[in-house]
Write a protein that holds these residues in place. Structure first.
Motif, mmCIF file in Angstrom:
data_model
loop_
_atom_site.group_PDB
_atom_site.id
_atom_site.type_symbol
_atom_site.label_atom_id
_atom_site.label_comp_id
_atom_site.label_asym_id
_atom_site.label_seq_id
_atom_site.Cartn_x
_atom_site.Cartn_y
_atom_site.Cartn_z
ATOM 1 N N ILE A 105 21.651 6.558 -31.258
ATOM 2 C CA ILE A 105 22.502 6.002 -32.321
ATOM 3 C C ILE A 105 23.966 6.025 -31.902
ATOM 4 O O ILE A 105 24.701 5.046 -32.072
ATOM 5 N N ILE A 106 24.399 7.151 -31.318
ATOM 6 C CA ILE A 106 25.825 7.378 -31.070
ATOM 7 C C ILE A 106 26.321 6.666 -29.813
ATOM 8 O O ILE A 106 27.366 5.995 -29.837
ATOM 9 N N THR A 107 25.604 6.794 -28.686
ATOM 10 C CA THR A 107 26.138 6.239 -27.434
ATOM 11 C C THR A 107 26.288 4.715 -27.452
ATOM 12 O O THR A 107 27.257 4.209 -26.870
ATOM 13 N N PRO A 108 25.402 3.927 -28.097
ATOM 14 C CA PRO A 108 25.684 2.492 -28.192
ATOM 15 C C PRO A 108 26.953 2.184 -28.986
ATOM 16 O O PRO A 108 27.650 1.209 -28.693
ATOM 17 N N ILE A 109 27.251 3.017 -29.999
ATOM 18 C CA ILE A 109 28.503 2.835 -30.750
ATOM 19 C C ILE A 109 29.696 3.105 -29.842
ATOM 20 O O ILE A 109 30.696 2.363 -29.858
ATOM 21 N N LEU A 110 29.604 4.161 -29.031
ATOM 22 C CA LEU A 110 30.685 4.463 -28.091
ATOM 23 C C LEU A 110 30.835 3.349 -27.067
ATOM 24 O O LEU A 110 31.958 2.983 -26.696
ATOM 25 N N LEU B 248 33.153 6.002 -21.769
ATOM 26 C CA LEU B 248 33.019 6.893 -22.924
ATOM 27 C C LEU B 248 31.550 7.124 -23.262
ATOM 28 O O LEU B 248 31.144 8.248 -23.596
ATOM 29 N N ALA B 249 30.740 6.070 -23.157
ATOM 30 C CA ALA B 249 29.308 6.199 -23.447
ATOM 31 C C ALA B 249 28.614 7.135 -22.469
ATOM 32 O O ALA B 249 27.633 7.798 -22.821
#
Length: 689
Positions: A187-192, A208-209
């Motif tokens: 969930i988080i790394t694609p947003i980053l 950042l990812a």
């Protein structure tokens, strides 16, 4: 005495809270952070290859699956090092350091500005970035694969003999940590990744990812080290896998050596090892080989399953992730898998399987695995149907041996041209004729690319991408500055986030704002006229129109297949393995995953199917064929109780020992009798003398 000292040392180190050793809390946090690091990096990996390195889909898929295959080959190395040399604790520490270095290397490889000396946002030394990322991936594969068989076993070692219930709870929580880390990271790394970053450029932030997973891996290592004083650290006891390999090698060598001589036949080829090895060990190896033989068709399931992170993610990039208030990134669709796992596992265990049993059906583990494989094939049929829908909306891109050209008239008068829209050419240069007045130009094409040729109002000018004005124009949005556009020139394409954006155009004489809504997958070319109020734009690519929600059925079927295949397969392997060879079968199980990923990269590089949906259908058909083969093999498989077989051999050994003792006792009695007789004869002889 050794077992007693081990228990004493374990009692000293095992400080407890609510009946659980304090040390396991450090291990659980360590596992959560490590799984977040691994799955977070892997979630964006294939997009990193295609968007940052500009690799084609086939090459990106091949490298991705080569990396995953290596991750499932290295557990054998990690288990061997831990059991035979360093022990579990030191192996986890040393390989976690290697792991963290690999994650940091991946983050560094994704920084645009390191080799961007001219400030255009494009790395000049792409070789540096590729080499750094490949080194990082190899180190990560060594780290994550090497510690995989050690962490869970090390956690189990922390419990005493009186803590069986707590040990079972630990493994359940351990499994939840794996899925929890996977869920949050995808969930988080694609947003980053979707953020804009860079000193000189505003590109997708892969640094950042990758950087956040690298930080989590460092945290994982530090947490594990902090708990060092609380751990029970068992010494290396020797690796059973080495003994198994030696025994099998001796059996093969002995059979080959005696192939032409008249020796009595053996019931099983492993019986040729009984000259040197214990019969119990040979019997245990026979049990393992029976299960490993069933593993032969299993890699095809993993061939399909692990394409969630490659082919399915690339498919998602051509779909619309706009769900109204929620925008789903292509690589975020992988979160559907862990969500469904956490949902389906209890449903299967407490509802579906008991219901099938009540119906009087014998749903054996091997039958469950067969159904799971069939479910995975259905998932790829669904993926093929979705791909057919996508292909209806995607533009026809040129191949690497073709170029495409589009001509646009920027003048006020109509002109006659040879081509009016995109056409495909298989030569690097073509002649374009324009009438009124008659002008012929030789145009160079770049193979594998689409190009737009603008015809200026004055045909004596150079034909190229133009701004339509004779003065310099500035163009910017709040997030992207396109810079100065020289007269009769163009800018490069820039990435724009999904949604509504306001553009500002200005020069020395005038200024204008206009708003445009962008959607996933679209590309636009704007032409600036002398009157800023008149906006002309051409849609280079239509926005994605097929909803990302259509991927949910294929994720459902692949996850249902995973629950029935993977979870059941692990339980089956554990139940059918001898007590001291469960790790051997675990290594064999992981090896099937590695082979499955190798099959993907072979197909991606060799098959070269022209349409993606045909590749999905090919994999589905291959797995269905494997289903029939596996079901045939399973039909003739006889379930065994390894503990019972081991007990029989141990009883036989005990009986043999008793027989040996009786024989020795009878021999001793006979010897005493003979000595007594000899002594009596000697006395009689002396009396006569």
């Amino acid at each position: 005495k050794t077992e007693k000292s081990m228990r004493e040392r374990k009692t000293i180190h095992s400080k407890e809270v609510f009946g659980y050793p304090i040390s396991i809390f450090f291990i659980i946090v360590n596992e959560f952070c490590e799984r977040f690091s691994y799955y977070g990096m892997r979630a964006v990996l294939v997009l990193y290859f295609t968007n940052f390195f500009h690799w084609d889909d086939d090459l990106a898929t091949s490298v991705y699956h080569a990396f995953v295959a290596l991750c499932y080959l290295t557990p054998i190395l990690g288990a061997t090092v831990a059991d035979s040399w360093l022990g579990k604790y030191k192996t986890i520490i040393y390989l976690s350091i290697v792991y963290a270095i690999g994650q940091v290397a991946m983050a560094v490889s994704a920084i645009h500005d390191i080799t961007d000396t001219d400030g255009d946002g494009t790395p000049n030394n792409m070789t540096f970035h590729i080499a750094m990322s490949m080194v990082g991936l190899v180190l990560i594969a060594l780290g994550t694969g090497g510690i995989k068989p050690c962490v869970s076993a090390f956690g189990g070692d922390q419990f005493g003999d009186h803590q069986d219930k707590q040990r079972r709870t630990f493994f359940s929580v351990f499994y939840l940590c794996i899925n929890g880390g996977s869920l949050l990271s995808t969930i988080i790394t694609p947003i980053l990744r979707a953020q804009e970053c860079g000193i000189k450029s505003k590109e997708s932030c892969y640094s950042l990812a990758f950087g956040v997973p690298a930080a989590l891996m460092v945290v994982s290592l530090l947490v594990f080290i902090v708990g060092s004083g609380l751990y029970y650290k068992d010494e290396p006891q020797g690796n059973i896998m080495v003994d198994v390999c030696k025994c099998i090698g001796f059996a093969i060598k002995n059979r080959y050596r005696h192939r032409s001589k008249q020796y009595p036949k053996r019931q099983h080829w492993m019986d040729w090892a009984d000259e040197k090895y214990d019969k119990l060990l040979i019997a245990q190896i026979k049990m393992v080989l029976r299960v490993l033989f069933l593993y032969i068709p299993l890699p095809m399931f993993w061939t399909l399953f692990d394409q969630k992170g490659s082919r399915w993610t690339l498919q998602a990039t051509t779909m619309d992730g706009n769900f109204g208030a929620l925008i789903v990134q292509p690589d975020q669709m992988q979160t559907v898998n862990p969500i469904l796992i956490l949902t389906l596992v209890p449903i299967m265990d407490f509802c579906i399987y008991p219901l099938i049993k009540k119906c009087g059906l014998d749903f054996t583990p091997l039958k469950r695995m067969t159904v799971g494989m069939f479910m995975a094939s259905i998932a790829f049929v669904c993926a093929a149907v979705v791909q057919l829908e996508i292909d209806k909306t995607l533009p026809n891109f040129p191949s690497t041996t073709q170029g495409q050209l589009k001509l646009l008239n920027m003048g006020n008068n109509p002109v006659t041209v040879r081509f009016l829209d995109y056409f495909t050419f298989e030569s690097e240069q073509i002649n374009v004729s324009i009438s009124s007045p008659e002008v012929t130009r030789n145009i160079s094409l770049s193979m594998g690319e689409r190009q737009t040729l603008l015809i200026p109002s004055d045909l004596t000018d150079e034909w190229l991408f133009v701004n339509g004005m004779n003065t310099v124009v500035n163009v910017s949005t709040p997030s992207v500055y396109f810079g100065l556009i020289e007269p009769l020139y163009y800018t490069n394409y820039s990435l724009i986030k999904n949604g509504e954006h306001t553009f500002t155009l200005w020069n020395d004489a005038q200024k204008c704002d206009f708003t445009m809504t962008f959607r996933f997958g679209s590309a636009y070319t704007f032409f600036i006229n002398s009157n800023f109020g008149e906006r002309i734009y051409s849609i280079y690519m239509q926005p994605n129109s097929v909803s990302l929600a259509l991927q949910i059925p294929q994720y459902f079927f692949i996850t249902a297949g995973e629950v029935m295949f993977s979870v059941t397969g692990l339980a089956f392997s554990y139940a059918q393995a001898p007590s001291n060879m469960k790790a051997v079968l675990q290594a064999g199980w992981l090896l099937t995953n590695a082979v499955g990923n190798i099959i993907v990269l072979i197909v991606a590089e060799v098959a070269k199917l022209p349409e993606q949906w045909t590749e999905f259908v090919l994999f589905a058909c291959l797995l269905i064929a494997v289903c029939f083969i596996f079901s045939f093999m399973a039909y003739f498989y006889t379930y065994i109780d390894p503990a019972e077989i081991e007990a029989q051999f141990k009883k036989k050994d005990d009986d043999d020992d008793e027989d040996d003792k009786s024989k020795r006792k009878r021999a001793e009695v006979e010897m005493v009798k003979r000595r007594s007789v000899n002594s009596h004869d000697e006395e009689a002889k002396q009396t006569r003398i």
